[in-house]
Write a protein that holds these residues in place. Structure first.
Motif, PDB file in Angstrom:
ATOM      1  N   THR A   4       0.824  -1.323   0.135  1.00  0.00           N
ATOM      2  CA  THR A   4      -0.005  -0.026   0.043  1.00  0.00           C
ATOM      3  C   THR A   4       0.732   1.424  -0.110  1.00  0.00           C
ATOM      4  OG1 THR A   4      -0.053   0.046   2.329  1.00  0.00           O
ATOM      5  CG2 THR A   4      -1.864  -0.888   1.194  1.00  0.00           C
ATOM      6  N   ARG A   5       2.086   1.057   0.225  1.00  0.00           N
ATOM      7  CA  ARG A   5       3.111   2.209   0.126  1.00  0.00           C
ATOM      8  C   ARG A   5       4.414   1.913  -0.586  1.00  0.00           C
ATOM      9  NH1 ARG A   5       3.096   7.285   2.596  1.00  0.00           N
ATOM     10  NH2 ARG A   5       4.879   8.219   2.694  1.00  0.00           N
ATOM     11  N   VAL A   6       4.886   2.705  -1.266  1.00  0.00           N
ATOM     12  CA  VAL A   6       5.958   2.365  -2.133  1.00  0.00           C
ATOM     13  C   VAL A   6       7.118   3.477  -1.928  1.00  0.00           C
ATOM     14  CG1 VAL A   6       7.204   2.138  -4.272  1.00  0.00           C
ATOM     15  CG2 VAL A   6       5.002   1.285  -4.049  1.00  0.00           C
ATOM     16  N   VAL A   7       8.208   2.983  -1.246  1.00  0.00           N
ATOM     17  CA  VAL A   7       9.404   4.309  -1.022  1.00  0.00           C
ATOM     18  C   VAL A   7      10.516   3.974  -1.894  1.00  0.00           C
ATOM     19  CG1 VAL A   7      10.599   4.976   0.990  1.00  0.00           C
ATOM     20  CG2 VAL A   7       8.568   3.994   1.513  1.00  0.00           C
ATOM     21  N   ALA A   8      10.980   5.045  -2.404  1.00  0.00           N
ATOM     22  CA  ALA A   8      12.237   4.857  -3.339  1.00  0.00           C
ATOM     23  C   ALA A   8      13.327   5.143  -2.285  1.00  0.00           C
ATOM     24  CB  ALA A   8      12.194   5.748  -4.534  1.00  0.00           C
ATOM     25  N   VAL A   9      14.406   4.307  -2.294  1.00  0.00           N
ATOM     26  CA  VAL A   9      15.544   4.680  -1.616  1.00  0.00           C
ATOM     27  C   VAL A   9      16.710   5.196  -2.543  1.00  0.00           C
ATOM     28  CG1 VAL A   9      17.323   3.999   0.213  1.00  0.00           C
ATOM     29  CG2 VAL A   9      15.053   3.090   0.317  1.00  0.00           C
ATOM     30  N   GLY A  48       3.041   6.546  -8.117  1.00  0.00           N
ATOM     31  CA  GLY A  48       3.058   5.586  -7.634  1.00  0.00           C
ATOM     32  C   GLY A  48       4.208   5.447  -6.477  1.00  0.00           C
ATOM     33  N   VAL A  49       5.007   6.494  -6.390  1.00  0.00           N
ATOM     34  CA  VAL A  49       6.165   6.359  -5.414  1.00  0.00           C
ATOM     35  C   VAL A  49       5.409   7.514  -4.425  1.00  0.00           C
ATOM     36  CG1 VAL A  49       8.629   7.235  -5.064  1.00  0.00           C
ATOM     37  CG2 VAL A  49       7.824   5.834  -6.899  1.00  0.00           C
ATOM     38  N   ASP A  50       5.477   7.140  -3.179  1.00  0.00           N
ATOM     39  CA  ASP A  50       4.843   7.811  -2.241  1.00  0.00           C
ATOM     40  C   ASP A  50       5.884   8.646  -1.312  1.00  0.00           C
ATOM     41  OD1 ASP A  50       1.942   6.814  -2.167  1.00  0.00           O
ATOM     42  OD2 ASP A  50       3.083   4.793  -1.914  1.00  0.00           O
ATOM     43  N   GLU A  51       7.301   8.190  -1.439  1.00  0.00           N
ATOM     44  CA  GLU A  51       8.205   8.696  -0.576  1.00  0.00           C
ATOM     45  C   GLU A  51       9.432   8.469  -1.067  1.00  0.00           C
ATOM     46  OE1 GLU A  51       9.826   7.844   4.149  1.00  0.00           O
ATOM     47  OE2 GLU A  51       7.794   7.085   3.532  1.00  0.00           O
ATOM     48  N   VAL A  52      10.340   9.139  -0.885  1.00  0.00           N
ATOM     49  CA  VAL A  52      11.910   9.145  -1.267  1.00  0.00           C
ATOM     50  C   VAL A  52      12.839   9.456   0.082  1.00  0.00           C
ATOM     51  CG1 VAL A  52      13.487  10.013  -2.939  1.00  0.00           C
ATOM     52  CG2 VAL A  52      11.210   9.956  -3.527  1.00  0.00           C
ATOM     53  N   HIS A  97       7.129   2.208   8.973  1.00  0.00           N
ATOM     54  CA  HIS A  97       6.052   1.559   8.210  1.00  0.00           C
ATOM     55  C   HIS A  97       5.921   0.212   8.363  1.00  0.00           C
ATOM     56  CE1 HIS A  97       6.595   5.398   6.073  1.00  0.00           C
ATOM     57  NE2 HIS A  97       7.495   5.183   5.711  1.00  0.00           N
ATOM     58  N   ALA A  98       4.781  -0.455   8.012  1.00  0.00           N
ATOM     59  CA  ALA A  98       4.376  -1.700   7.968  1.00  0.00           C
ATOM     60  C   ALA A  98       5.413  -2.622   7.169  1.00  0.00           C
ATOM     61  CB  ALA A  98       2.808  -1.979   7.998  1.00  0.00           C
ATOM     62  N   PRO A  99       6.181  -3.427   7.317  1.00  0.00           N
ATOM     63  CA  PRO A  99       7.076  -4.274   6.382  1.00  0.00           C
ATOM     64  C   PRO A  99       6.152  -4.972   5.511  1.00  0.00           C
ATOM     65  CG  PRO A  99       7.913  -4.190   8.774  1.00  0.00           C
ATOM     66  CD  PRO A  99       6.597  -3.651   8.987  1.00  0.00           C
ATOM     67  N   ASP A 100       5.336  -5.419   5.772  1.00  0.00           N
ATOM     68  CA  ASP A 100       4.466  -6.278   4.798  1.00  0.00           C
ATOM     69  C   ASP A 100       3.866  -5.608   3.761  1.00  0.00           C
ATOM     70  OD1 ASP A 100       5.435  -9.011   5.725  1.00  0.00           O
ATOM     71  OD2 ASP A 100       3.922  -9.275   7.172  1.00  0.00           O
ATOM     72  N   ALA A 101       3.308  -4.422   4.060  1.00  0.00           N
ATOM     73  CA  ALA A 101       2.521  -3.549   3.280  1.00  0.00           C
ATOM     74  C   ALA A 101       3.476  -2.418   2.616  1.00  0.00           C
ATOM     75  CB  ALA A 101       1.578  -2.842   3.885  1.00  0.00           C
ATOM     76  N   THR A 102       4.542  -2.533   2.623  1.00  0.00           N
ATOM     77  CA  THR A 102       5.396  -1.505   2.154  1.00  0.00           C
ATOM     78  C   THR A 102       6.458  -2.109   0.932  1.00  0.00           C
ATOM     79  OG1 THR A 102       5.642  -0.170   4.238  1.00  0.00           O
ATOM     80  CG2 THR A 102       7.168   0.087   2.781  1.00  0.00           C
ATOM     81  N   GLY A 103       6.468  -1.503   0.083  1.00  0.00           N
ATOM     82  CA  GLY A 103       7.487  -1.722  -0.982  1.00  0.00           C
ATOM     83  C   GLY A 103       8.692  -0.788  -1.066  1.00  0.00           C
ATOM     84  N   VAL A 104       9.694  -1.455  -1.561  1.00  0.00           N
ATOM     85  CA  VAL A 104      11.070  -0.397  -1.543  1.00  0.00           C
ATOM     86  C   VAL A 104      11.607  -0.591  -2.806  1.00  0.00           C
ATOM     87  CG1 VAL A 104      13.358  -0.142  -0.552  1.00  0.00           C
ATOM     88  CG2 VAL A 104      11.382  -0.980   0.838  1.00  0.00           C
ATOM     89  N   LEU A 105      12.028   0.364  -3.594  1.00  0.00           N
ATOM     90  CA  LEU A 105      12.655   0.626  -4.788  1.00  0.00           C
ATOM     91  C   LEU A 105      13.962   1.085  -4.349  1.00  0.00           C
ATOM     92  CD1 LEU A 105      10.326   2.324  -7.202  1.00  0.00           C
ATOM     93  CD2 LEU A 105      10.430   0.204  -6.760  1.00  0.00           C
ATOM     94  N   LEU A 106      15.081   0.229  -4.394  1.00  0.00           N
ATOM     95  CA  LEU A 106      16.528   0.730  -3.973  1.00  0.00           C
ATOM     96  C   LEU A 106      17.319   0.928  -5.329  1.00  0.00           C
ATOM     97  CD1 LEU A 106      17.403  -2.215  -1.583  1.00  0.00           C
ATOM     98  CD2 LEU A 106      16.938  -0.044  -0.923  1.00  0.00           C
ATOM     99  N   HIS A 107      17.839   2.353  -5.208  1.00  0.00           N
ATOM    100  CA  HIS A 107      18.270   2.760  -6.500  1.00  0.00           C
ATOM    101  C   HIS A 107      19.573   3.471  -6.229  1.00  0.00           C
ATOM    102  CE1 HIS A 107      18.537   4.236 -10.635  1.00  0.00           C
ATOM    103  NE2 HIS A 107      18.466   5.413 -10.322  1.00  0.00           N
ATOM    104  N   ASP A 108      20.731   2.970  -7.070  1.00  0.00           N
ATOM    105  CA  ASP A 108      21.992   3.661  -7.074  1.00  0.00           C
ATOM    106  C   ASP A 108      21.999   5.123  -7.510  1.00  0.00           C
ATOM    107  OD1 ASP A 108      23.305   1.337  -5.910  1.00  0.00           O
ATOM    108  OD2 ASP A 108      23.611   0.957  -7.911  1.00  0.00           O
TER     109      ASP A 108
END
Length: 235
Positions: A4-9, A48-52, A97-108
């Motif tokens: 339900t939440r997508v975070v870009a790192v 679609g990206v909720d947070e950076v 954030h809830a780990p099971d409901a959070t998606g993470v985009l790891l980007h260099d």
């Protein structure tokens, strides 16, 4: 459980020793903007990206505030290795954030030309899979060598070159890194490799990358990136 939440790192915690120069490579400029700024902007604009979240080396807090402004939810300090930086980011996110409901985009941060199409495809992948990595098929024949001697030539059609973003359900990548931290003999080069080794039952799917999504490792790579930018500008 649905993500339900997508975070870009944006991972810019390294020193960039291979690049050389007075500044870490992620703080050099490309077309008038630093590599970090370009990456943060790409993810901030992406539907679609909720947070950076931004990771930078120690001592660059003021620089981060100037570069990122209010585009990022937080700037955290990187570790000695890339994997240390990833673990710092995971710990930060897992506490909020809830780990099971959070998606993470790891980007260099060294890949400043990531496209909106790649980001959108990664977000879509997180709606279907627990793990996925951006990659492009290799056009070169790859040889496996030991002590300077070729030992094996894998079938080229099975080989891809890994890029970023790499995408995970937060609970999955957190567990994979937890297990990796208990194995001092393993030195991973990317996060898909961590999942493949420690969570072999979790399929890691492929998101189509792009030859434009280059990694700036050496000064010559920066020149290539500059040429790619110029080629896209109107005549």
């Amino acid at each position: 459980m649905t993500v339900t939440r997508v975070v870009a790192v944006v991972l810019g915690g390294g020193a960039g020793n291979r690049f050389g120069g007075a500044l870490p490579k992620q703080l050099v400029t490309l077309g008038g903007r630093t590599l970090v700024e370009r990456c943060v902007s790409a993810f901030t604009q992406a539907p679609g990206v909720d947070e950076v979240l931004l990771v930078l080396p120690p001592g660059y807090a003021e620089e981060a505030a100037r570069l990122a402004g209010d585009q990022v939810s937080a700037v955290i300090t990187g570790g000695v290795t890339r994997q240390d930086s990833v673990r710092n980011a995971i710990a930060h996110l897992a506490a909020r954030h809830a780990p099971d409901a959070t998606g993470v985009l790891l980007h260099d941060a060294a890949r400043p030309l990531v496209s909106q199409q790649i980001i959108a495809d990664c977000v879509t992948a997180l709606g279907k899979y627990d793990a996925a990595g951006t990659a492009v098929p290799t056009s070169d024949t790859i040889v496996v060598a030991e002590d300077g001697v070729m030992s094996h030539v894998p079938p080229r059609e099975t080989l891809h070159r890994a890029q970023t973003p790499q995408c995970f359900r937060l609970s999955v990548i957190a567990r994979a890194h937890e297990l990796a931290a208990q194995d001092p003999a393993f030195v991973p080069t990317d996060d898909c490799g961590v999942v493949l080794r420690y969570l072999p039952d979790v399929p890691v799917h492929i998101v189509a990358g792009s030859e434009r999504n280059i990694k700036v490792t050496y000064p010559s790579d920066l020149a290539i990136a500059e040429a790619l930018l110029r080629s896209e500008q109107p005549a």
